[in-house]
Design a protein around this motif. Structure first.
Motif, PDB file in Angstrom:
ATOM      1  N   THR A 282     -36.625 108.077  47.978  1.00 53.53           N
ATOM      2  CA  THR A 282     -36.303 106.845  46.673  1.00 53.53           C
ATOM      3  C   THR A 282     -35.687 107.251  45.608  1.00 53.53           C
ATOM      4  N   GLY A 283     -34.592 106.900  45.207  1.00 51.81           N
ATOM      5  CA  GLY A 283     -33.782 107.376  43.953  1.00 51.81           C
ATOM      6  C   GLY A 283     -32.839 108.435  44.085  1.00 51.81           C
ATOM      7  N   GLY A 284     -32.802 108.684  45.474  1.00 45.52           N
ATOM      8  CA  GLY A 284     -31.758 109.596  45.723  1.00 45.52           C
ATOM      9  C   GLY A 284     -30.346 109.214  45.989  1.00 45.52           C
ATOM     10  N   SER A 285     -29.521 109.992  46.276  1.00 45.77           N
ATOM     11  CA  SER A 285     -28.336 109.500  46.523  1.00 45.77           C
ATOM     12  C   SER A 285     -27.441 110.588  47.664  1.00 45.77           C
TER      13      SER A 285
ATOM     14  N   ARG B 248     -23.212 111.454  49.421  1.00 49.98           N
ATOM     15  CA  ARG B 248     -21.792 111.599  49.582  1.00 49.98           C
ATOM     16  C   ARG B 248     -21.436 112.266  50.776  1.00 49.98           C
TER      17      ARG B 248
ATOM     18  N   TYR C 106     -19.950 106.912  49.617  1.00 51.45           N
ATOM     19  CA  TYR C 106     -20.803 107.475  48.782  1.00 51.45           C
ATOM     20  C   TYR C 106     -21.986 106.552  48.498  1.00 51.45           C
ATOM     21  N   GLY C 107     -23.284 106.575  48.085  1.00 48.70           N
ATOM     22  CA  GLY C 107     -24.074 105.503  47.765  1.00 48.70           C
ATOM     23  C   GLY C 107     -25.585 106.187  47.495  1.00 48.70           C
ATOM     24  N   SER C 108     -26.658 105.270  47.244  1.00 48.41           N
ATOM     25  CA  SER C 108     -27.733 105.612  46.766  1.00 48.41           C
ATOM     26  C   SER C 108     -28.812 105.345  47.832  1.00 48.41           C
ATOM     27  N   PHE C 109     -30.005 105.894  47.679  1.00 46.41           N
ATOM     28  CA  PHE C 109     -31.005 105.427  48.802  1.00 46.41           C
ATOM     29  C   PHE C 109     -32.195 104.840  47.609  1.00 46.41           C
ATOM     30  N   HIS C 110     -31.932 103.478  47.505  1.00 43.73           N
ATOM     31  CA  HIS C 110     -32.889 102.547  46.920  1.00 43.73           C
ATOM     32  C   HIS C 110     -34.195 102.784  47.218  1.00 43.73           C
ATOM     33  N   GLU C 111     -34.618 102.750  48.385  1.00 47.19           N
ATOM     34  CA  GLU C 111     -35.875 102.842  49.017  1.00 47.19           C
ATOM     35  C   GLU C 111     -35.990 103.755  50.400  1.00 47.19           C
TER      36      GLU C 111
ATOM     37  N   VAL D 174     -33.389 101.359  52.286  1.00 39.08           N
ATOM     38  CA  VAL D 174     -32.516 100.425  51.533  1.00 39.08           C
ATOM     39  C   VAL D 174     -31.607 101.437  50.756  1.00 39.08           C
TER      40      VAL D 174
ATOM     41  N   THR E 212     -27.236 101.793  49.181  1.00 36.48           N
ATOM     42  CA  THR E 212     -25.968 101.235  49.122  1.00 36.48           C
ATOM     43  C   THR E 212     -24.843 101.803  49.767  1.00 36.48           C
ATOM     44  N   PHE E 213     -23.809 101.520  49.681  1.00 39.02           N
ATOM     45  CA  PHE E 213     -22.600 102.087  50.256  1.00 39.02           C
ATOM     46  C   PHE E 213     -21.093 101.659  50.024  1.00 39.02           C
ATOM     47  N   THR E 214     -20.565 102.643  49.581  1.00 39.41           N
ATOM     48  CA  THR E 214     -19.005 102.339  49.135  1.00 39.41           C
ATOM     49  C   THR E 214     -18.096 103.325  49.903  1.00 39.41           C
TER      50      THR E 214
ATOM     51  N   GLY F  74     -25.309 107.626  41.338  1.00 41.04           N
ATOM     52  CA  GLY F  74     -26.208 108.422  42.280  1.00 41.04           C
ATOM     53  C   GLY F  74     -27.564 108.718  41.430  1.00 41.04           C
ATOM     54  N   GLY F  75     -27.856 108.246  40.245  1.00 38.63           N
ATOM     55  CA  GLY F  75     -29.154 108.320  39.392  1.00 38.63           C
ATOM     56  C   GLY F  75     -29.878 107.198  39.834  1.00 38.63           C
ATOM     57  N   SER F  76     -31.083 107.158  39.241  1.00 38.39           N
ATOM     58  CA  SER F  76     -32.040 106.150  39.525  1.00 38.39           C
ATOM     59  C   SER F  76     -32.877 106.027  38.152  1.00 38.39           C
TER      60      SER F  76
ATOM     61  N   TYR G 158     -38.115  99.327  39.763  1.00 35.39           N
ATOM     62  CA  TYR G 158     -37.498 100.505  39.929  1.00 35.39           C
ATOM     63  C   TYR G 158     -36.070 100.208  40.712  1.00 35.39           C
ATOM     64  N   GLY G 159     -35.142 101.273  40.784  1.00 36.47           N
ATOM     65  CA  GLY G 159     -33.982 101.066  41.384  1.00 36.47           C
ATOM     66  C   GLY G 159     -32.954 102.270  41.165  1.00 36.47           C
ATOM     67  N   SER G 160     -31.861 102.143  41.734  1.00 39.10           N
ATOM     68  CA  SER G 160     -30.530 103.032  41.638  1.00 39.10           C
ATOM     69  C   SER G 160     -29.429 102.631  41.102  1.00 39.10           C
TER      70      SER G 160
ATOM     71  N   HIS H 254     -25.836 102.899  41.687  1.00 39.53           N
ATOM     72  CA  HIS H 254     -25.025 102.991  42.635  1.00 39.53           C
ATOM     73  C   HIS H 254     -23.791 103.432  41.894  1.00 39.53           C
TER      74      HIS H 254
ATOM     75  N   THR I 203     -29.231  98.769  41.781  1.00 37.25           N
ATOM     76  CA  THR I 203     -30.223  98.126  42.841  1.00 37.25           C
ATOM     77  C   THR I 203     -31.458  97.906  41.891  1.00 37.25           C
TER      78      THR I 203
ATOM     79  N   MET J  84     -28.912  93.593  44.453  1.00 40.83           N
ATOM     80  CA  MET J  84     -27.900  94.455  43.955  1.00 40.83           C
ATOM     81  C   MET J  84     -27.189  93.948  42.716  1.00 40.83           C
TER      82      MET J  84
END
Lengths: 162, 162
Positions: A63-66, A68, A82-87, A95, A97-99, B64-66, B82-84, B86, B97, B109
């Motif tokens: 959670t909170g990681g990313s 690429r 690339y994207g983030s790991f929201h949860e 959950v 994100t993805f680009t 990529g931060g949170s 909480y969130g990220s 993206h 997020t 999002m």
């Protein structure tokens, strides 16, 4: 149902919402399927089309990681993502994100659920939410279907191998 | 337009899409408005309702931060979020997020655009995309409007103070 059974991948696009829902059953319990989705040594062995292996530049599945990664064909980078790991909710839900960097303003939020079907089987439902119906239709038109189906077949093999 | 002009906040919910669009002009150039959205020392001075100051547990406003923060009233935590991040595209765009922990399966999002209107003015458009119309309606019913409007008024004052 055995690990060698062909599983059907269902890809549904809601006509009125900017979403895509991909549903697929796997012949392994949620813990193992979830691990294949989050462990950097496993994800590279199955995600995406067969002819474009992925290479991770960054992969922090918490959670909170990313993350690429690039997709390569014959050793050349053909696409970057690339994207983030929201949860990251172990064995239950991701959950992300993805680009795809080729469409820098495009972004989807993917909600991936791992449902225990019992008997060592798991149903994975991936709901992708985009900002517009047009964005969703562009994603579908990009040929995502081949990558999803081929990737899930590779995951079947990975899970069968133990 | 001076910094003391009251600016109108427009909150639109698309009847057919699971989105909310909040539009607001600010009397400062994009660089300064963007900084107020990303600098941890500034965001705490304006975001959210007036009577519930926010406290940051984590704030890493880079791609990529949170982040994680609580809202407090009379020194007690009344809500956690909480969130990220993206994407952080300086002075132009943020994609984040967002989850209110009181609704742990809820997630939006948020795509925030900073448009230069010239003359030291910026239009901020925040598009929140949720997974369903029901989720969107629940967010609207939660009283988000008060927090948004009061927060933006505090941001007007912060920007006017320089």
């Amino acid at each position: 149902m055995s690990a060698t059974t062909r599983h059907e991948t269902t890809i549904e696009a809601d006509p009125s919402l900017p979403t895509v829902t991909v549903t697929r059953d796997f012949a392994a319990p949620p813990e193992r399927v979830f691990r294949a989705w989050t462990d950097p040594e496993l994800i590279v062995r199955w995600l995406g089309p067969k002819d474009t292996p992925m290479r991770l530049q960054q992969w922090d599945a918490r959670t909170g990681g990313s993350y690429r990664y690039t997709a390569e064909r014959d050793g050349e980078v053909v696409a970057s993502f690339y994207g983030s790991f929201h949860e990251v909710r172990p064995s239950l839900r991701l959950v992300q994100t993805f680009t795809f960097e080729g469409v820098p303003d495009g972004v989807s939020m993917d909600i991936i659920s791992f449902d225990d079907l019992g008997g060592g089987r798991t149903r994975v439902t991936c709901l992708s939410v985009l900002e517009s119906i047009e964005g969703r239709d562009a994603m579908l038109a990009s040929g995502m279907e081949t990558g999803v189906i081929e990737g899930y077949e590779a995951l079947d093999e990975l899970l069968a191998a133990g």
